[in-house]
Scaffold this motif. Structure first.
Motif, mmCIF file in Angstrom:
data_model
loop_
_atom_site.group_PDB
_atom_site.id
_atom_site.type_symbol
_atom_site.label_atom_id
_atom_site.label_comp_id
_atom_site.label_asym_id
_atom_site.label_seq_id
_atom_site.Cartn_x
_atom_site.Cartn_y
_atom_site.Cartn_z
ATOM 1 N N GLY A 522 0.667 -0.645 0.294
ATOM 2 C CA GLY A 522 -0.544 0.259 -0.008
ATOM 3 C C GLY A 522 0.903 1.476 -0.083
ATOM 4 N N GLN A 523 1.983 1.206 -0.041
ATOM 5 C CA GLN A 523 2.691 2.413 -0.566
ATOM 6 C C GLN A 523 2.998 3.404 -1.378
ATOM 7 N N GLN A 524 1.832 3.787 -1.734
ATOM 8 C CA GLN A 524 2.390 5.025 -2.432
ATOM 9 C C GLN A 524 3.244 5.187 -3.438
ATOM 10 N N GLY A 525 3.185 5.072 -4.842
ATOM 11 C CA GLY A 525 4.432 5.905 -5.639
ATOM 12 C C GLY A 525 5.913 5.059 -5.438
ATOM 13 N N MET A 607 7.186 8.379 -5.743
ATOM 14 C CA MET A 607 6.770 9.466 -3.835
ATOM 15 C C MET A 607 8.031 11.176 -4.158
ATOM 16 N N PRO A 608 7.338 11.649 -3.897
ATOM 17 C CA PRO A 608 7.467 13.317 -3.880
ATOM 18 C C PRO A 608 8.416 12.978 -2.533
ATOM 19 N N GLY A 609 9.357 14.125 -2.904
ATOM 20 C CA GLY A 609 10.953 14.090 -1.171
ATOM 21 C C GLY A 609 11.302 16.208 -2.041
ATOM 22 N N ASN A 610 11.862 15.646 -0.886
ATOM 23 C CA ASN A 610 12.371 17.480 -1.334
ATOM 24 C C ASN A 610 13.773 18.093 0.055
#
Length: 620
Positions: A522-525, A607-610
């Protein structure tokens, strides 16, 4: 050096837009500011039930910040679609999709990330520990020998995170740093370029480019200016050359005047010339049925390092001309496309610049798409072309269905996205090697007009790789990351995501290490794929995964010797809310006892990140 912060201007701009949006909604009822209906009208056809892996579904957009969606609609990959909306509508749509309001840009910095108290050390381009530009060498080896890094297979487990930096209001971290004598120079999604102390993260200077800087910065010495220069390309296809000691602008220039021209690949400097590759956003613009597709042509331009004078500018095909009408009766033009996404490679002996191209956008196709192209570095003349996949044409219109008026009878879209590598092998053979998104490697003879020496398949391939962003080599051995996460082609070949070691003398695969599976249910992306570029040292190869992990493999056997999960929250030196995500487009940078990694890549449903993460070997 700019003294006025563009962050403050951005805050005032966003604030004024928010106020204006409220006023316009009250006074001009005709303008639609309802996010749901704007999504239905302008976005649903692509994002509600995507037919292509490159298009994120509606629910994944909730992981983006409203600011990053607004930026994509205003100046990023979705700019052609956003052009149909007012600024107020783009804000309303961004806030609706993200499920949060636009965030104001911070105008204050933490004490830890303020100006450095000590002066910047003198640059020395001969230091073995430097990592200059994208590929750390003219032939894009992405290799750091033991003389330049203390990190190896036996001590990599002693790496510890010493500081982290957050890219404000971003959902991607895709600017790879350059490190010269412990000075780290880094671009950002906002266009801000910073020269930072590698040990502490304090700033020596900042420069504000007008658009995102995702290309790596290249440092070169100018005898004319008697200083080191920083060469920067922003995504609006503007070239900026700064005094690398102060951040002061020396000159700037437009590279390609085409309205959809962008800079993604890093400029390379050799013999006092800057070689700039040019890619394009017209592949996305074609998704609009009213777009008259297409006129962009991939190209490389050369500039004088000292003066900014354009020395030559070469397009990889003839100018597009009217080729007919599409199903809506709109004109279409050909040939077009063949963007150059990556940093070029330099062959000093032959005075050649090598670049790889992408697919055509319209038909009839050219003989220069999906190709390795050899440019004469003095004249810009094309010496030879080796095409890896003939007749490949594709635009994002095809992701909406093959019946879209701007879908050009879609091909597999298996262009060359990774930089070309070139070297002399232990048997004396000079070779040029390219990897395609179709997961095919080709070894070419530079002395025989790119004649094919060997061809090797290392996976199934697809529109997102295959071989996507970059390889590394040491001696005769080429380290090849393979994504194989999906794509348009379904050729019955078993996917082989992971790391492949290949003997460049023969094309033989020496070993294969499958991409480790670390995604939670279920971990999106989260995806198990090596899409980003790898980096090697003498005995270890460091790969990054779309699951957000770093994986270190033994260079001789492929055995996994270390891993680190970057998908976590970080306390940063600039007090920006920061989290890691998928690692794509950029790879680890090694310098002395340090390793620097960018984490987060929301594009393509990942998955987004910065996060910018700085690791150092633990002191004994």
């Amino acid at each position: 050096m700019l003294k006025h912060s563009r962050r403050l201007l951005a805050s005032l701009f966003i604030g004024s837009l928010l106020v204006n949006a409220a006023l316009v909604a009250g006074v001009q009822a005709a303008e639609n500011l309802d996010g749901d209906s704007l999504y239905t009208q302008y976005c649903a056809m692509c994002h509600t039930a995507p037919q292509d892996d490159r298009t994120p579904p509606r629910d994944s957009l909730t992981t983006y910040t409203a600011n990053s969606i607004f930026r994509a609609l205003t100046e990023g990959i979705m700019q052609p679609q956003g052009a149909a909306l007012t600024a107020e509508q783009r804000i309303a749509l961004s806030e609706y999709l993200a499920g949060e309001p636009m965030r104001e840009e911070s105008t204050e910095m933490s004490v830890a990330s303020s100006r450095c108290e000590l002066p910047m050390p003198e640059f020395d381009l001969s230091l073995a520990s430097n990592w200059n530009g994208w590929g750390n060498g003219l032939s894009n080896p992405r290799h750091q020998a033991a003389t330049g890094t203390a990190i190896n297979a036996s001590n990599i487990d002693q790496l510890e995170l010493v500081w982290a930096y957050g890219l404000e209001n971003a959902s991607v971290a895709r600017a790879q740093p350059t490190i010269i004598n412990d000075v780290m120079i880094l671009g950002s999604t906002s266009g801000e370029v910073r020269a930072m102390n590698l040990e502490t993260g304090c700033d020596y200077w900042t420069y504000e480019a007008p658009r995102e800087v995702r290309a790596a910065v290249t440092i070169a010495f100018s005898s004319t200016h008697d200083t080191w220069l920083a060469v920067i390309a922003d995504v609006s296809n503007q070239l900026h050359v700064l005094d690398a000691r102060t951040g002061e602008l020396k000159w700037s220039a437009e590279v390609d005047p085409h309205p959809y021209a962008v800079s993604t690949g890093s400029p390379v400097v050799y013999d006092n010339k800057i070689f700039v590759p040019v890619s394009s956003a017209e592949v996305s613009a074609a998704g609009r049925p009213d777009h008259h597709c297409c006129t962009f042509r991939g190209n490389v331009a050369a500039f004088d390092l000292d003066t900014g004078i354009k020395l030559w500018h070469t397009y990889v095909m003839e100018e597009a001309t009217l080729a007919g009408e599409n199903s809506l009766g709109n004109p279409f033009y050909a040939p077009s496309g063949a963007p150059i996404w990556q940093a070029p490679s330099i062959d000093p002996e032959r005075r050649i610049v090598y670049a790889g191209t992408g697919q055509n956008y319209s038909r009839p196709a050219s003989n220069s798409s999906d190709s390795v192209i050899a440019f004469n570095m003095d004249s810009g003349d094309i010496e030879w072309i080796h095409q890896t996949t003939p007749d490949d044409a594709f635009t994002m219109a095809c992701a909406l269905g093959r019946e879209h008026p701007n879908c050009p009878d879609a091909g597999p879209d298996v262009d060359i996205g990774a930089p070309i590598v070139t070297t002399t092998l232990s048997n004396g053979q000079d070779i040029v090697v390219a990897g395609t998104k179709g997961a095919v490697l080709v070894g070419l003879d530079p002395d025989n007009n790119g004649e094919l020496l060997w061809s090797t398949r290392v996976g199934r391939g697809g529109a997102l790789g295959g071989i996507h962003w970059g390889m590394s080599f040491d001696g005769d051995v080429l380290y090849v990351p393979v994504s194989d996460r999906g794509g348009l082609n379904s050729n019955g070949i078993t996917p082989m995501p992971g790391l492949h070691a290949v003997d460049m003398k023969t094309g033989e695969v020496l070993w294969y290490a499958p991409a480790p599976e670390r995604c939670q249910e279920g971990q999106q992306g989260c995806m198990e794929a090596y899409s980003g570029p790898v980096t090697s040292s003498d005995d270890v190869v460091i790969a990054s995964s779309l699951n957000g992990h770093l994986f270190a493999h033994d260079a001789q056997t492929g055995e996994l010797v270390w891993e680190f999960n970057t998908v976590q929250d970080y306390q940063t030196i600039n007090n920006v809310e920061t989290r890691g995500g998928s690692i794509d487009a950029t790879g680890p940078v090694l310098s002395g006892e340090y390793m620097v990694v960018s984490s987060g890549y929301a594009t393509f449903s990942q998955m987004p990140g910065n996060a910018i993460l700085v690791f150092k070997l633990r002191s004994e």
